[in-house]
Design a protein around this motif. Sequence first.
Motif, PDB file in Angstrom:
ATOM      1  N   THR A 114      18.425   5.310 -12.915  1.00  0.00           N
ATOM      2  CA  THR A 114      18.689   4.134 -12.105  1.00  0.00           C
ATOM      3  C   THR A 114      17.808   2.988 -12.565  1.00  0.00           C
ATOM      4  O   THR A 114      16.752   3.204 -13.178  1.00  0.00           O
ATOM      5  N   ASP A 115      18.253   1.770 -12.262  1.00  0.00           N
ATOM      6  CA  ASP A 115      17.399   0.600 -12.498  1.00  0.00           C
ATOM      7  C   ASP A 115      17.415  -0.317 -11.279  1.00  0.00           C
ATOM      8  O   ASP A 115      16.999  -1.472 -11.351  1.00  0.00           O
ATOM      9  N   VAL A 116      17.893   0.211 -10.143  1.00  0.00           N
ATOM     10  CA  VAL A 116      17.956  -0.564  -8.910  1.00  0.00           C
ATOM     11  C   VAL A 116      16.702  -0.285  -8.078  1.00  0.00           C
ATOM     12  O   VAL A 116      16.375   0.867  -7.798  1.00  0.00           O
ATOM     13  N   ASN A 117      16.006  -1.338  -7.688  1.00  0.00           N
ATOM     14  CA  ASN A 117      14.792  -1.212  -6.887  1.00  0.00           C
ATOM     15  C   ASN A 117      15.100  -1.409  -5.404  1.00  0.00           C
ATOM     16  O   ASN A 117      16.103  -2.017  -5.031  1.00  0.00           O
ATOM     17  N   ARG A 118      14.194  -0.903  -4.572  1.00  0.00           N
ATOM     18  CA  ARG A 118      14.298  -1.139  -3.133  1.00  0.00           C
ATOM     19  C   ARG A 118      12.999  -1.777  -2.649  1.00  0.00           C
ATOM     20  O   ARG A 118      11.971  -1.711  -3.317  1.00  0.00           O
ATOM     21  N   ASP A 119      13.033  -2.347  -1.465  1.00  0.00           N
ATOM     22  CA  ASP A 119      11.939  -3.154  -0.937  1.00  0.00           C
ATOM     23  C   ASP A 119      10.751  -2.274  -0.557  1.00  0.00           C
ATOM     24  O   ASP A 119      10.839  -1.449   0.354  1.00  0.00           O
ATOM     25  N   TRP A 120       9.641  -2.448  -1.237  1.00  0.00           N
ATOM     26  CA  TRP A 120       8.436  -1.675  -0.922  1.00  0.00           C
ATOM     27  C   TRP A 120       7.870  -2.010   0.453  1.00  0.00           C
ATOM     28  O   TRP A 120       7.112  -1.222   1.015  1.00  0.00           O
ATOM     29  N   ALA A 121       8.195  -3.165   0.998  1.00  0.00           N
ATOM     30  CA  ALA A 121       7.679  -3.538   2.321  1.00  0.00           C
ATOM     31  C   ALA A 121       8.444  -2.854   3.450  1.00  0.00           C
ATOM     32  O   ALA A 121       8.002  -2.876   4.601  1.00  0.00           O
ATOM     33  N   ASP A 122       9.578  -2.233   3.130  1.00  0.00           N
ATOM     34  CA  ASP A 122      10.419  -1.574   4.129  1.00  0.00           C
ATOM     35  C   ASP A 122      10.094  -0.083   4.155  1.00  0.00           C
ATOM     36  O   ASP A 122      10.335   0.618   3.164  1.00  0.00           O
ATOM     37  N   PRO A 174       0.793  -1.233   0.000  1.00  0.00           N
ATOM     38  CA  PRO A 174       0.000   0.000   0.000  1.00  0.00           C
ATOM     39  C   PRO A 174       0.825   1.282   0.000  1.00  0.00           C
ATOM     40  O   PRO A 174       0.324   2.318  -0.453  1.00  0.00           O
ATOM     41  N   ARG A 175       2.074   1.239   0.475  1.00  0.00           N
ATOM     42  CA  ARG A 175       2.834   2.491   0.587  1.00  0.00           C
ATOM     43  C   ARG A 175       3.050   3.189  -0.760  1.00  0.00           C
ATOM     44  O   ARG A 175       2.705   4.365  -0.908  1.00  0.00           O
ATOM     45  N   PRO A 176       3.650   2.525  -1.751  1.00  0.00           N
ATOM     46  CA  PRO A 176       3.830   3.233  -3.022  1.00  0.00           C
ATOM     47  C   PRO A 176       2.507   3.540  -3.700  1.00  0.00           C
ATOM     48  O   PRO A 176       2.391   4.560  -4.398  1.00  0.00           O
ATOM     49  N   TYR A 177       1.517   2.699  -3.492  1.00  0.00           N
ATOM     50  CA  TYR A 177       0.220   2.934  -4.115  1.00  0.00           C
ATOM     51  C   TYR A 177      -0.447   4.177  -3.540  1.00  0.00           C
ATOM     52  O   TYR A 177      -0.903   5.061  -4.290  1.00  0.00           O
ATOM     53  N   GLU A 178      -0.500   4.273  -2.218  1.00  0.00           N
ATOM     54  CA  GLU A 178      -1.129   5.444  -1.591  1.00  0.00           C
ATOM     55  C   GLU A 178      -0.362   6.715  -1.929  1.00  0.00           C
ATOM     56  O   GLU A 178      -0.958   7.784  -2.121  1.00  0.00           O
ATOM     57  N   LEU A 179       0.953   6.610  -2.008  1.00  0.00           N
ATOM     58  CA  LEU A 179       1.763   7.767  -2.395  1.00  0.00           C
ATOM     59  C   LEU A 179       1.419   8.199  -3.815  1.00  0.00           C
ATOM     60  O   LEU A 179       1.276   9.399  -4.103  1.00  0.00           O
TER      61      LEU A 179
END
Length: 348
Positions: A171-179, A30-35
């Motif tokens: 960039t093409d490096v992702n980070r953990d959406w759960a963090d 939900p974090r990136p979605y709500e953002l």
Amino acid sequence: MTPPSYPPKPSPGDRVAVLSPSAGLPGLFPRPYELGLRRLREEFGLEPVEFPTTRTMGATAQQRADDIHAAFADPEVKAVIASIGGDDQITVLPLLDRELLRANPKPFFGTSDNTNLLAHLYNTGIVGYHGASVMVQLGRPVAMDKLTADSLRAALFTSGAYDLRPAERWTDVNRDWADPATFETEPETRPGTGWTWHNADRVVEGRSWGGSLEIVSWLLMADREIAHDLSEYDGGVLFLETSEELPSATEVFRILRNMGERGLLRRFPALLMGRAKTWSFERPHSTEEGARYAAEQREAVLRALRVYAPDTLAVFDVDFGHTDPQLVIPYGGTVRVDGPARRITVTY
């Protein structure tokens, strides 16, 4: 085949549908979605409207098709934006009511697996927009990349020519959406490398077609949303990009070879190749490994062009794929590739 035309654009204050035609990942992250929803409201002045499967993982193909129909048929909804991609949207295509969509044309924005719906809209006579999912581009930690935001704003609200430009940093490096810590700092970027041009002694202007290379290959295998009369694509601009699954150079060549054997590749006098994504959680390449992967992919594309479309004008490392920033490309709209001027202009 109905030649695609541009649907009416939304205006600030309008309602826009946010759908999950592929995967209901807003329910898991939900974090990136709500953002992303907040940015739609606060930075773009639009009112997002969710539908029953927007946050639902495991929704059936019919349920997702029903949401697409409801969004396009709603007269108060002025555009449709995908939350994110997935991997089974091809199962939704047979359930779509082409006449309903044709009678209610609206701008649709999505990438990756949403290539399926973009290709369907192309064949329905509606220009779509390859770019700007809610969770990824709109939900970018801290701030949207300016190149992405400017391109999306132009695609959403304006009509006419828009010059693409190379990213100064990417960039093409992702980070953990759960963090939660992921959303406290912007992604780390590195200097851009500009575009690389091949056969850049001509100007090509035509309708665009393509999207995610892997999804295009699936459509070809299923013989779905591919014109039987390939002259439909004559004079067009092909645009392709690869995903976080990091297909090998061999696989990229084989897909393009099959497009060549089908007689499809030579129909397009110009190719835009998205900047290759070189990193994934499963394969966290170093900078050097990523550069080698990208170079091998470029050579695979050039190898296929040498065999099947030797005169094609090609541009590599255009920022419209699974990397950040992400430019919006009209799908079925006009794209002008000016080799001598080293300039790419899209019509939104």
